[in-house]
Design an enzyme around this catalytic site. Structure first.
Site, PDB file in Angstrom:
ATOM      1  N   GLU A 197      -6.324 -29.389  20.109  1.00 22.04           N
ATOM      2  CA  GLU A 197      -5.956 -27.989  19.882  1.00 22.04           C
ATOM      3  C   GLU A 197      -7.063 -27.004  20.219  1.00 22.04           C
ATOM      4  OE1 GLU A 197      -4.559 -27.008  15.915  1.00 22.04           O
ATOM      5  OE2 GLU A 197      -2.926 -25.933  16.848  1.00 22.04           O
ATOM      6  N   LYS A 254       6.686 -31.349  23.854  1.00 23.79           N
ATOM      7  CA  LYS A 254       5.511 -31.289  22.978  1.00 23.79           C
ATOM      8  C   LYS A 254       4.448 -32.276  23.458  1.00 23.79           C
ATOM      9  CE  LYS A 254       3.704 -30.953  18.377  1.00 23.79           C
ATOM     10  NZ  LYS A 254       3.903 -30.855  16.931  1.00 23.79           N
ATOM     11  N   ARG A 305     -10.877 -46.263   5.673  1.00 23.83           N
ATOM     12  CA  ARG A 305     -11.260 -45.588   6.918  1.00 23.83           C
ATOM     13  C   ARG A 305     -10.258 -45.825   8.054  1.00 23.83           C
ATOM     14  NH1 ARG A 305     -16.302 -47.860   5.477  1.00 23.83           N
ATOM     15  NH2 ARG A 305     -17.552 -46.403   4.255  1.00 23.83           N
ATOM     16  N   HIS A 338      10.210 -22.948   6.519  1.00 25.77           N
ATOM     17  CA  HIS A 338       9.314 -22.721   7.657  1.00 25.77           C
ATOM     18  C   HIS A 338      10.111 -22.422   8.930  1.00 25.77           C
ATOM     19  CE1 HIS A 338       5.937 -23.242  10.408  1.00 25.77           C
ATOM     20  NE2 HIS A 338       6.632 -24.147  11.071  1.00 25.77           N
ATOM     21  N   LYS A 355      -0.992 -34.555  13.851  1.00 26.33           N
ATOM     22  CA  LYS A 355      -1.541 -33.747  12.763  1.00 26.33           C
ATOM     23  C   LYS A 355      -1.113 -34.311  11.425  1.00 26.33           C
ATOM     24  CE  LYS A 355      -2.008 -29.185  14.884  1.00 26.33           C
ATOM     25  NZ  LYS A 355      -1.613 -27.768  14.743  1.00 26.33           N
ATOM     26  N   HIS A 381       4.538 -17.065   9.819  1.00 26.45           N
ATOM     27  CA  HIS A 381       3.633 -17.333   8.689  1.00 26.45           C
ATOM     28  C   HIS A 381       3.543 -16.132   7.759  1.00 26.45           C
ATOM     29  CE1 HIS A 381       1.359 -20.704  11.062  1.00 26.45           C
ATOM     30  NE2 HIS A 381       2.431 -21.167  10.439  1.00 26.45           N
ATOM     31  N   ARG A 394      -2.359 -25.851  23.562  1.00 25.51           N
ATOM     32  CA  ARG A 394      -1.506 -26.250  22.453  1.00 25.51           C
ATOM     33  C   ARG A 394      -1.060 -25.058  21.598  1.00 25.51           C
ATOM     34  NH1 ARG A 394      -2.670 -31.707  18.956  1.00 25.51           N
ATOM     35  NH2 ARG A 394      -1.028 -31.457  17.425  1.00 25.51           N
ATOM     36  N   GLU A 419      12.702 -25.022  15.894  1.00 26.66           N
ATOM     37  CA  GLU A 419      11.640 -25.631  16.699  1.00 26.66           C
ATOM     38  C   GLU A 419      12.186 -26.224  17.998  1.00 26.66           C
ATOM     39  OE1 GLU A 419       8.372 -25.464  15.949  1.00 26.66           O
ATOM     40  OE2 GLU A 419       8.317 -25.006  13.800  1.00 26.66           O
ATOM     41  N   HIS A 431       5.225 -18.243  15.354  1.00 21.37           N
ATOM     42  CA  HIS A 431       4.599 -18.699  14.111  1.00 21.37           C
ATOM     43  C   HIS A 431       3.712 -17.643  13.446  1.00 21.37           C
ATOM     44  CE1 HIS A 431       6.213 -22.545  15.266  1.00 21.37           C
ATOM     45  NE2 HIS A 431       5.664 -23.166  14.245  1.00 21.37           N
ATOM     46  N   ASN A 459       2.847 -22.468  18.966  1.00 26.20           N
ATOM     47  CA  ASN A 459       2.956 -21.574  17.815  1.00 26.20           C
ATOM     48  C   ASN A 459       3.772 -20.317  18.123  1.00 26.20           C
ATOM     49  OD1 ASN A 459       1.563 -23.105  15.881  1.00 26.20           O
ATOM     50  ND2 ASN A 459      -0.406 -22.480  16.739  1.00 26.20           N
TER      51      ASN A 459
END
Lengths: 374, 374
Positions: free
Chosen positions: B245, B235, B129, B273, B151, B260, B249, B193, B256, B253
């Site tokens: 998010e 960032k 945990r 990516h 993330k 994507h 935030r 990025e 993106h 993207n």
């Protein structure tokens, strides 16, 4: 928290954890009552997670109550039992969530005992990095134990509960009606954790249990409501001071070090967790007596109460040739042993507990005295 | 945070997240320097998680530095690539931790790119945990992107990054020396990025990148240090206002949504990516221009810079018969589309971005103009 009008006879325990605060509601008929759930901020989609034993009894009732709150209520029914508390079963929840394109506002409802609660909570913690979930525990053990503390997780072949998260539910709904269908052994197993809260924290509660053990075992709703409520309150008090389990929270493991040895030594599933803890409390009580911390009379009362709850008070022989050695080995590998003497939760006078390293020879003597003659 | 004496030339970014605050250190030769790690409160045991590509280059160096801090330093080397970012690979980390009886004070070190970082962080979030972990990102993309935001996660067959947690590292060590061994395509992908942070938040940084793109692509350590530092700062500023998010935030993207679609439409792994995001920023820039938000001159500068970073500026044809339809389908299933018109991050004047629903016909026109002739 919103102001809500509760049904008469519904007991509440507020768990104060800042922005992760939530409410436990305890009463009869709560699963089928939409007001149990209707002031929660939730999304359109709901997924009920249950198991093969509980779903036939309560799934339709919960679906009906949630139908007025969510436009889409789906379910996934897992196999029953601790043996299935692993990744492959957890992934059945993720499969369902993704097949049905559930978004990050989807609410998960855990309808079942501790295994369903642990897996659903962990799935909620991980799905899209966290979605809301509601606990609907249907066993006494889950109502008094998993309702508070936010422990979720699964087993790994090399250890129980090794993979998981601390993750709090939006709410816990303890419907006492579910206890009417609980097998007698599971009622007793849950009662072990109820009894536990007395010697470690609250002698008034202990005396109340002593006076009401008959009603409790007869499943009297009023007595059960009070037992669940007080258990949750005590656990909340302990956890509130130690959310991430760094110190005080260890006292909740009274009876668990011996208990884990019994569970592991007998093979998981042979003794229920609560049965092993019940017997473990007898052993830990004797250890406390050996250390001069409690008197003979209190020890007798503790053993008597555990017996009246239908729990074993004689420990099993784990190895006919070297029983003490087997117990010691199992307790040394238990995660709470950190090199050297094993640390036990001992009763430091009735109503108060602490962690203490105990010399092996004293432990060995308690094992010998507590076990059935081979 | 302890007072520490940093090596000359080491840049720092402090990420302020209350009790989860940490520091990003940026400089040359940091992996082999024990002072990079030595003021962290850590346990005796360490596990380095790396992959088959990075381990031969940097594992020994990191082991040597950690050897003075931990009495036991172990490693697990995973297969390389996004295709392995799933449960079975994650479980290799848990297997190793449990086989070696690692306790809850064990520190995990992620030595590699974004995939290693995401999996190691998620393993750290879940093992017992939660155990501490340190990021040692070895790609430009990981240094400027995964260093901030917490993330972590793995892919599910039905969706990327669908299972994970928000979980912060103890520290991030960006050793610029690792960028010297980075393949040119990956340097460019990371630069996408870096460039992104200009138009969405900081035109001074954008102008600095324009002036220094030659040095950056030549891997000049001083230029790279500044680029990594400023990217992390921006960032951190965005994430600090929206850790979970829920709103702002989303501007991270930029590029993106188109990106994507390109990644998915070409088959994952065909375009990197960052390459897809680079091209996606050209398309999102054109969309912003169509909406009257930026002028032709700024759009030209953006496209020119993306081209100079070695990134594609012409979008691929995903379906020779119905290219626009294919792009639209892929963008509609993207998780950020919530019914109706697709929401894009658009440049709301140079240096400022916002989310905006854009009519399909405007999007279709941008796709048609941006794609190679079939």
């Amino acid at each position: 928290m919103n102001e809500t009008v509760l049904k008469p006879g519904v007991e509440c325990v507020d768990i104060a954890l800042g922005e992760r605060s939530y409410q436990i509601r305890i009463g009869s008929g709560l699963i089928g009552t939409d007001s149990s759930f209707d002031d929660l901020a939730v999304g359109q989609s709901a997924l009920i997670v249950s198991n093969e034993t509980v779903a036939p009894l309560y799934l339709k009732r919960l679906e009906a109550a949630l139908g007025t709150l969510h436009s889409r209520v789906q379910n996934v029914v897992l196999p029953d039992g601790e043996a299935h508390k692993h990744w492959a079963t957890l992934n059945q929840i993720f499969d369902k969530l993704l097949e049905r394109q559930c978004d990050r506002k989807t609410v998960l409802y855990a309808l079942g005992g501790g295994v369903v609660g642990d897996m659903t909570g962990f799935a909620a913690a991980c799905y899209m990095r966290g979605v809301p979930f509601v606990q609907v525990p249907t066993t006494l053990l889950a109502q008094v134990d998993s309702s508070v503390g936010g422990k979720t997780g699964i087993n790994h072949p090399l250890g129980k509960n090794m993979i998981g998260a601390f993750y709090q539910p939006l709410r816990v709904i303890c419907d006492l009606d579910t206890l009417s269908t609980l097998p007698a052994r599971e009622l007793s197993a849950g009662m072990a954790e109820v009894i536990k809260y007395g010697p470690i924290a609250d002698m008034t509660f202990f005396e109340w249990i002593e006076a009401n053990i008959g009603d409790l075992m007869a499943r009297d709703a009023k007595a059960l409501a009070l037992a669940v409520k007080r258990s949750c309150e005590i656990k909340a008090w302990v956890v509130g001071q130690d959310e991430r389990e760094s110190g005080l929270r260890a006292i909740l493991n009274f009876g668990h070090t011996f208990g884990h040895a019994i569970e592991a030594g007998m093979g998981y599933g042979s003794w229920l967790h609560g049965e092993a803890v019940g017997c473990g409390m007898v052993m830990a009580g004797r250890l406390s007596h050996s250390l001069g911390l409690i008197d003979q009379e209190f020890l007798r009362r503790l053993e008597s109460l555990i017996g009246k709850a239908g729990l074993p008070v004689v420990a099993p022989v784990l190895d006919a040739r070297d029983n003490v050695g087997r117990y010691m080995d199992l307790m040394h590998v238990d995660k709470k042993a950190e090199g050297g003497a094993i640390r036990f939760v001992v009763i430091d006078g009735p109503g108060r507990a602490r962690l203490q390293a105990v010399p092996d020879d004293l432990v060995a003597e308690v094992i010998t005295r507590s076990c059935a003659t081979p």
